[in-house]
Scaffold this motif. Structure first.
Motif, PDB file in Angstrom:
ATOM      1  N   ALA A 303       0.825  -1.210   0.000  1.00 54.65           N
ATOM      2  CA  ALA A 303       0.000   0.000   0.000  1.00 54.65           C
ATOM      3  C   ALA A 303       0.858   1.257   0.000  1.00 54.65           C
ATOM      4  O   ALA A 303       0.517   2.251  -0.657  1.00 54.65           O
ATOM      5  N   LEU A 304       1.971   1.238   0.740  1.00 60.52           N
ATOM      6  CA  LEU A 304       2.848   2.413   0.775  1.00 60.52           C
ATOM      7  C   LEU A 304       3.450   2.689  -0.600  1.00 60.52           C
ATOM      8  O   LEU A 304       3.525   3.833  -1.050  1.00 60.52           O
ATOM      9  N   ILE A 305       3.852   1.621  -1.287  1.00 61.64           N
ATOM     10  CA  ILE A 305       4.457   1.794  -2.610  1.00 61.64           C
ATOM     11  C   ILE A 305       3.431   2.315  -3.607  1.00 61.64           C
ATOM     12  O   ILE A 305       3.705   3.229  -4.393  1.00 61.64           O
ATOM     13  N   ILE A 306       2.223   1.768  -3.565  1.00 58.77           N
ATOM     14  CA  ILE A 306       1.179   2.190  -4.499  1.00 58.77           C
ATOM     15  C   ILE A 306       0.747   3.623  -4.216  1.00 58.77           C
ATOM     16  O   ILE A 306       0.585   4.433  -5.145  1.00 58.77           O
ATOM     17  N   ASP A 307       0.562   3.984  -2.938  1.00 57.65           N
ATOM     18  CA  ASP A 307       0.185   5.359  -2.601  1.00 57.65           C
ATOM     19  C   ASP A 307       1.278   6.342  -2.985  1.00 57.65           C
ATOM     20  O   ASP A 307       0.995   7.451  -3.463  1.00 57.65           O
ATOM     21  N   GLU A 308       2.519   5.969  -2.781  1.00 59.08           N
ATOM     22  CA  GLU A 308       3.623   6.851  -3.154  1.00 59.08           C
ATOM     23  C   GLU A 308       3.676   7.051  -4.666  1.00 59.08           C
ATOM     24  O   GLU A 308       3.934   8.158  -5.146  1.00 59.08           O
ATOM     25  N   ALA A 309       3.398   5.979  -5.420  1.00 56.99           N
ATOM     26  CA  ALA A 309       3.393   6.107  -6.877  1.00 56.99           C
ATOM     27  C   ALA A 309       2.263   7.026  -7.342  1.00 56.99           C
ATOM     28  O   ALA A 309       2.450   7.865  -8.236  1.00 56.99           O
ATOM     29  N   HIS A 310       1.092   6.907  -6.731  1.00 60.27           N
ATOM     30  CA  HIS A 310      -0.015   7.791  -7.092  1.00 60.27           C
ATOM     31  C   HIS A 310       0.302   9.235  -6.728  1.00 60.27           C
ATOM     32  O   HIS A 310      -0.034  10.163  -7.484  1.00 60.27           O
ATOM     33  N   ALA A 311       0.928   9.444  -5.569  1.00 64.42           N
ATOM     34  CA  ALA A 311       1.268  10.808  -5.151  1.00 64.42           C
ATOM     35  C   ALA A 311       2.294  11.434  -6.087  1.00 64.42           C
ATOM     36  O   ALA A 311       2.276  12.650  -6.323  1.00 64.42           O
ATOM     37  N   ALA A 312       3.188  10.633  -6.633  1.00 62.69           N
ATOM     38  CA  ALA A 312       4.204  11.144  -7.545  1.00 62.69           C
ATOM     39  C   ALA A 312       3.699  11.260  -8.972  1.00 62.69           C
ATOM     40  O   ALA A 312       4.427  11.732  -9.856  1.00 62.69           O
TER      41      ALA A 312
END
Length: 502
Positions: A303-312
């Motif tokens: 979830a952290l990786i996916i949320d970070e990708a969406h934020a970027a």
């Protein structure tokens, strides 16, 4: 002039019933048949083989009836518990409770395929009449197609109680309307609570902050972005609708394209009616969003990786063959999958008596001892023709249990009154829905699993629910708690009609 009473009175809800077949005492139809067959064989044995053989046959029939009659608080007899234990031992001895996928797995295609009930599922994506993409999940084993809606519940905080009552009434009307949806077999509501990573908040603030704003305002926003995610939680909800490939009994099974063309014009109306139930803005879930939900469920740190990708602003590209677990191990009381450990429960008893609209609030609320928690309500709507036959048969069975003995128990009398009330309400136009509930708690550290189990069992007590751990089938119940639209009775080896008759 008479005064008008404006005092608010909170409504209550209840009168749910467990289907039961007619029989002697606590025996169902099959148990009663076993008793009469045992008596008949005993009489024949007395006449042909003598006293001792006849007594042996009667003793065997009595023990069989006792094993079926004596049940625990979850409605499980000794035969049920023994069968569950033996099925798990067979699964563990054959190694089917273990799973390995990917390049090092046992499958020749090297994909991260789903285990268990959804192993043969296929994910498609189409567009509805509003040109919105929607995911369509096909489970060929049962011939089901599932469409999922993402919702943003408004919540009941700072909301007038009259508005909450209106939401509950509209939700009941929405469920009753599902019985008239052609080809619909099941529906489910999944509410998930999880820690908030903070990436979405940071992205929203940084995109909207004014560079000419005062330094104090900018510093305050930066502090909020840095501190707010600590200890906060996010709540997400989905509504899944499962349709049969055959629109009616005996009809030809439809292809995914034919089902998609049929649902494309119905999805906007279904999602629009959901908004009046307090679900907030409801929209169809895309294939990519569903892949992310399932991937995070099996591997929460993703979830952290996916949320970070969406934020970027980086697109996340997942396929249905990449969202399954790399490995899992289904144990008797818990379930290990990738980087997390889970425990699941099934509801064996709805709240007795009357309850208010907030009865599940503590069970649905986030808890500090649980990393991710899903509460899934599973519905099986009945069409009006079948509902009328079911309530009439249920009322007749309740009356038989009263008249079968000289002194009916208080529980039997209450059961008969409840059956009569259900039949009366159905005759006045109310819908009839079979429902169940599944709870799954997930943690990333095995040492915290007992605390998570205690937290769920404590909150279920305040919700007046009777939950039973999914002994021996943790992986199956875990999959059922996901927004996949799995209809568990259709996967069972023992038909539900036989289970109800025991």
């Amino acid at each position: 002039m008479a005064a008008i009473n404006t005092e608010y009175k909170e409504p209550s809800y209840g009168n749910w019933r467990v289907p039961r077949s007619a029989g002697l005492a606590n025996l169902g139809a099959i148990g009663t048949a076993i008793v009469f067959a045992g008596l008949l064989m005993g009489i024949i044995s007395f006449a042909i083989w003598g006293l001792f053989v006849g007594l042996g046959v009667l003793a065997f029939a009595g023990v069989s009836a006792l094993l079926l009659t004596v049940k625990d608080k979850h409605g499980q007899s000794i035969v049920d518990r023994f069968g569950t234990r033996m099925a798990f031992k067979v699964s563990r001895s054959s190694g089917t409770n273990l799973y390995r996928s990917g390049p090092l797995g046992v499958t020749p295609w090297g994909m991260y395929q789903f285990p268990g009930l959804a192993a043969k599922s296929t994910l498609y994506e189409f567009t509805d009449s509003y040109k919105r993409p929607f995911a369509l999940l096909h489970v060929p084993t049962t011939g089901h197609f599932t469409v999922i809606f993402s919702t943003e519940p408004d919540g009941a905080s700072l909301v007038d109680p009259e508005q909450v009552d209106a939401w509950v009434a509209n939700w009941g009307g929405w469920l009753a309307g599902l019985a008239d949806e052609a080809g619909l077999d099941a529906a489910a509501v999944i509410v998930e609570t999880a820690p908030d990573s903070g990436y979405r908040l940071r992205n929203e603030v940084l995109m909207n902050i004014d560079p000419n704003a005062p330094a104090f305002a900018r510093e305050m926003l930066n502090e909020v972005v840095a501190t707010y995610p600590e200890g906060s939680a996010t709540v997400r909800a989905w509504v899944s609708l499962t349709f049969n490939a055959a629109i009616r009994t005996g009809a030809k099974k439809r292809t995914p394209e034919e089902v998609a063309r049929d649902l494309a014009s119905r999805i906007p109306g279904l999602s629009a009616r959901l908004q009046s139930t307090g679900a907030g803005i409801a929209r169809p879930t895309t294939a990519q969003e569903l892949c992310e939900v399932v991937r995070i469920a099996y591997d929460p740190p993703a979830a952290l990786i996916i949320d970070e990708a969406h934020a970027a602003g980086s697109p996340v590209s997942l396929t249905w063959g990449e969202v399954g677990p790399t490995a899992h191990q289904s144990n008797w009381e818990n379930y290990r999958h990738d980087s997390a450990f889970s425990a699941s429960w099934t509801m064996t008893g709805a709240p007795r008596g009357s309850v208010n609209s907030s009865v599940l609030s503590r069970l649905l609320a986030p808890h500090g001892d649980v990393d991710r928690k899903r509460v899934s309500l599973l519905y099986r709507p009945m069409d009006s023709a079948r509902a009328a036959a079911v309530v009439e048969q249920d009322q007749n069975n309740a009356n038989v249990r009263i008249t079968s003995g000289t002194r009916p128990s208080a529980r039997a009398l209450v059961d008969a009154r409840s059956a009569a009330q259900t039949a009366q309400e159905e005759a006045q136009g109310a819908g009839l829905v079979n429902f169940g509930l599944v709870v799954t708690a997930t943690v990333t550290d095995r040492e915290r699993l007992p605390d998570a189990v205690a937290a769920v069992e404590q909150s279920s007590g305040s919700a007046r629910l009777l939950l039973r751990p999914a002994y021996g089938s943790q992986d199956t119940v875990f999959a059922a708690s996901l927004p996949l639209g799995l209809v568990l009775p259709e996967h069972s080896m023992v038909p539900s009609e036989i289970k109800d008759a025991l």
